[in-house]
Design a protein around this motif. Sequence first.
Motif, PDB file in Angstrom:
ATOM      1  N   THR A  60      47.012  60.491  23.059  1.00 44.94           N
ATOM      2  CA  THR A  60      45.748  60.736  23.770  1.00 44.94           C
ATOM      3  C   THR A  60      45.877  60.361  25.240  1.00 44.94           C
ATOM      4  OG1 THR A  60      44.503  60.283  21.748  1.00 44.94           O
ATOM      5  CG2 THR A  60      43.283  60.210  23.798  1.00 44.94           C
ATOM      6  N   ASN A  61      46.453  59.203  25.525  1.00 43.93           N
ATOM      7  CA  ASN A  61      46.651  58.784  26.930  1.00 43.93           C
ATOM      8  C   ASN A  61      47.551  59.762  27.678  1.00 43.93           C
ATOM      9  OD1 ASN A  61      45.032  56.522  26.714  1.00 43.93           O
ATOM     10  ND2 ASN A  61      46.715  55.212  26.039  1.00 43.93           N
ATOM     11  N   ASN A  62      48.620  60.234  27.019  1.00 45.84           N
ATOM     12  CA  ASN A  62      49.531  61.186  27.658  1.00 45.84           C
ATOM     13  C   ASN A  62      48.834  62.511  27.972  1.00 45.84           C
ATOM     14  OD1 ASN A  62      51.652  59.393  27.594  1.00 45.84           O
ATOM     15  ND2 ASN A  62      52.471  60.155  25.667  1.00 45.84           N
ATOM     16  N   VAL A  63      48.052  63.026  27.002  1.00 45.07           N
ATOM     17  CA  VAL A  63      47.355  64.304  27.201  1.00 45.07           C
ATOM     18  C   VAL A  63      46.323  64.175  28.319  1.00 45.07           C
ATOM     19  CG1 VAL A  63      45.790  65.969  26.137  1.00 45.07           C
ATOM     20  CG2 VAL A  63      47.780  65.151  24.877  1.00 45.07           C
ATOM     21  N   LEU A  64      45.569  63.077  28.338  1.00 48.70           N
ATOM     22  CA  LEU A  64      44.579  62.881  29.396  1.00 48.70           C
ATOM     23  C   LEU A  64      45.254  62.773  30.762  1.00 48.70           C
ATOM     24  CD1 LEU A  64      42.058  60.408  27.707  1.00 48.70           C
ATOM     25  CD2 LEU A  64      41.775  62.850  28.096  1.00 48.70           C
ATOM     26  N   GLY A  65      46.432  62.152  30.802  1.00 49.63           N
ATOM     27  CA  GLY A  65      47.171  62.073  32.060  1.00 49.63           C
ATOM     28  C   GLY A  65      47.647  63.435  32.529  1.00 49.63           C
ATOM     29  N   ILE A  66      48.123  64.247  31.583  1.00 48.07           N
ATOM     30  CA  ILE A  66      48.580  65.601  31.935  1.00 48.07           C
ATOM     31  C   ILE A  66      47.412  66.442  32.433  1.00 48.07           C
ATOM     32  CG2 ILE A  66      49.483  67.754  30.958  1.00 48.07           C
ATOM     33  CD1 ILE A  66      51.198  65.939  29.091  1.00 48.07           C
ATOM     34  N   PHE A  71      49.096  70.457  22.635  1.00 46.83           N
ATOM     35  CA  PHE A  71      49.204  69.154  21.977  1.00 46.83           C
ATOM     36  C   PHE A  71      48.223  68.962  20.822  1.00 46.83           C
ATOM     37  CE2 PHE A  71      50.754  68.408  26.337  1.00 46.83           C
ATOM     38  CZ  PHE A  71      52.031  67.949  26.033  1.00 46.83           C
ATOM     39  N   ALA A  72      47.420  69.964  20.476  1.00 45.28           N
ATOM     40  CA  ALA A  72      46.401  69.803  19.435  1.00 45.28           C
ATOM     41  C   ALA A  72      47.011  69.454  18.085  1.00 45.28           C
ATOM     42  CB  ALA A  72      45.556  71.072  19.324  1.00 45.28           C
ATOM     43  N   SER A  73      48.104  70.104  17.711  1.00 49.02           N
ATOM     44  CA  SER A  73      48.707  69.843  16.400  1.00 49.02           C
ATOM     45  C   SER A  73      49.293  68.430  16.341  1.00 49.02           C
ATOM     46  CB  SER A  73      49.788  70.876  16.093  1.00 49.02           C
ATOM     47  OG  SER A  73      50.818  70.827  17.068  1.00 49.02           O
ATOM     48  N   ARG A  74      49.897  67.966  17.434  1.00 49.03           N
ATOM     49  CA  ARG A  74      50.454  66.609  17.449  1.00 49.03           C
ATOM     50  C   ARG A  74      49.353  65.560  17.396  1.00 49.03           C
ATOM     51  NH1 ARG A  74      54.932  67.770  22.135  1.00 49.03           N
ATOM     52  NH2 ARG A  74      56.215  69.169  20.904  1.00 49.03           N
ATOM     53  N   LEU A  75      48.249  65.795  18.105  1.00 51.35           N
ATOM     54  CA  LEU A  75      47.128  64.857  18.064  1.00 51.35           C
ATOM     55  C   LEU A  75      46.507  64.800  16.675  1.00 51.35           C
ATOM     56  CD1 LEU A  75      45.459  65.699  21.485  1.00 51.35           C
ATOM     57  CD2 LEU A  75      46.450  63.507  20.850  1.00 51.35           C
ATOM     58  N   ALA A  76      46.454  65.960  15.997  1.00 50.64           N
ATOM     59  CA  ALA A  76      45.860  66.001  14.657  1.00 50.64           C
ATOM     60  C   ALA A  76      46.713  65.251  13.641  1.00 50.64           C
ATOM     61  CB  ALA A  76      45.674  67.453  14.215  1.00 50.64           C
ATOM     62  N   GLN A  77      48.039  65.223  13.828  1.00 50.48           N
ATOM     63  CA  GLN A  77      48.940  64.570  12.882  1.00 50.48           C
ATOM     64  C   GLN A  77      49.131  63.085  13.172  1.00 50.48           C
ATOM     65  OE1 GLN A  77      52.494  66.892  13.180  1.00 50.48           O
ATOM     66  NE2 GLN A  77      51.620  68.662  12.115  1.00 50.48           N
ATOM     67  N   ALA A  78      48.881  62.654  14.415  1.00 47.21           N
ATOM     68  CA  ALA A  78      49.148  61.270  14.793  1.00 47.21           C
ATOM     69  C   ALA A  78      48.046  60.338  14.304  1.00 47.21           C
ATOM     70  CB  ALA A  78      49.278  61.170  16.313  1.00 47.21           C
ATOM     71  N   THR A  79      48.398  59.089  14.064  1.00 51.97           N
ATOM     72  CA  THR A  79      47.436  58.065  13.659  1.00 51.97           C
ATOM     73  C   THR A  79      47.766  56.761  14.369  1.00 51.97           C
ATOM     74  OG1 THR A  79      48.825  57.464  11.766  1.00 51.97           O
ATOM     75  CG2 THR A  79      47.036  59.045  11.357  1.00 51.97           C
ATOM     76  N   GLY A  80      46.790  55.881  14.452  1.00 50.48           N
ATOM     77  CA  GLY A  80      46.996  54.533  14.982  1.00 50.48           C
ATOM     78  C   GLY A  80      47.506  54.503  16.398  1.00 50.48           C
ATOM     79  N   GLU A  81      48.580  53.726  16.604  1.00 52.27           N
ATOM     80  CA  GLU A  81      49.172  53.525  17.927  1.00 52.27           C
ATOM     81  C   GLU A  81      49.706  54.839  18.512  1.00 52.27           C
ATOM     82  OE1 GLU A  81      50.122  51.014  21.113  1.00 52.27           O
ATOM     83  OE2 GLU A  81      49.206  50.382  19.227  1.00 52.27           O
ATOM     84  N   ALA A  82      50.298  55.678  17.640  1.00 49.06           N
ATOM     85  CA  ALA A  82      50.839  56.963  18.113  1.00 49.06           C
ATOM     86  C   ALA A  82      49.717  57.865  18.632  1.00 49.06           C
ATOM     87  CB  ALA A  82      51.596  57.658  16.983  1.00 49.06           C
TER      88      ALA A  82
END
Length: 198
Positions: A134-140, A118-129
């Motif tokens: 982040t919440n989804n990755v921490l849950g996983i 998920f590193a690439s998706r986290l790097a591209q996301a901003t704001g609410e996304a």
Amino acid sequence: MTPEAHAALPKRITVRFFRLYGRTYMTTLLDARRYRKNALRKFYRHRWQIEIDLLFIKKVMQMEPLHCKTPAMARKELTVCLLAYNLIRLLMLQAGIRHHVWPCRISFTEALGSHKEFASRLAQATGEALLNWTNNVLGIVASKTIGEREARIEPRAVKRRPTNPFPYLSAPRAQNKEQLLAKRKADQIKGDLMLKQF
């Protein structure tokens, strides 16, 4: 260790021995009132986690062996690897705090895999996304737990045999090449003599 650091070490070290539940323990913590036997026994039982952490650093983080040739570059490689290791541990800690899971019970390998995925998706996301990702990755990460490893005992032995059939290079490469060429030349001469006999 530098000669100065070695010279600064004491000539003798006083240690304390005690027996508890059929085992003998040795420690440099000499004050028996301040450092109780049961507390030291619990600390000793946690040593297995240290072994596991060293295994993660060497095997899972692929730090064994170091690939750099010079001491300065080897120190840099070691520093970067330990930085990455600590960042994954921080991710595990945040996941544990958020989802009420003891961080030592979270799988390091799974946390590393989730971070890579998920590193690439986290790097591209901003704001609410970004907050949602982040919440989804921490849950996983928090959901990937391991079993209890209390008082685990394992032999200090390697099960997997080396699959490489070649011996180690124990002399300079140029010297080995000369030996191979000399052996090849001797084999050719021997083959030519055998042909002449027929």
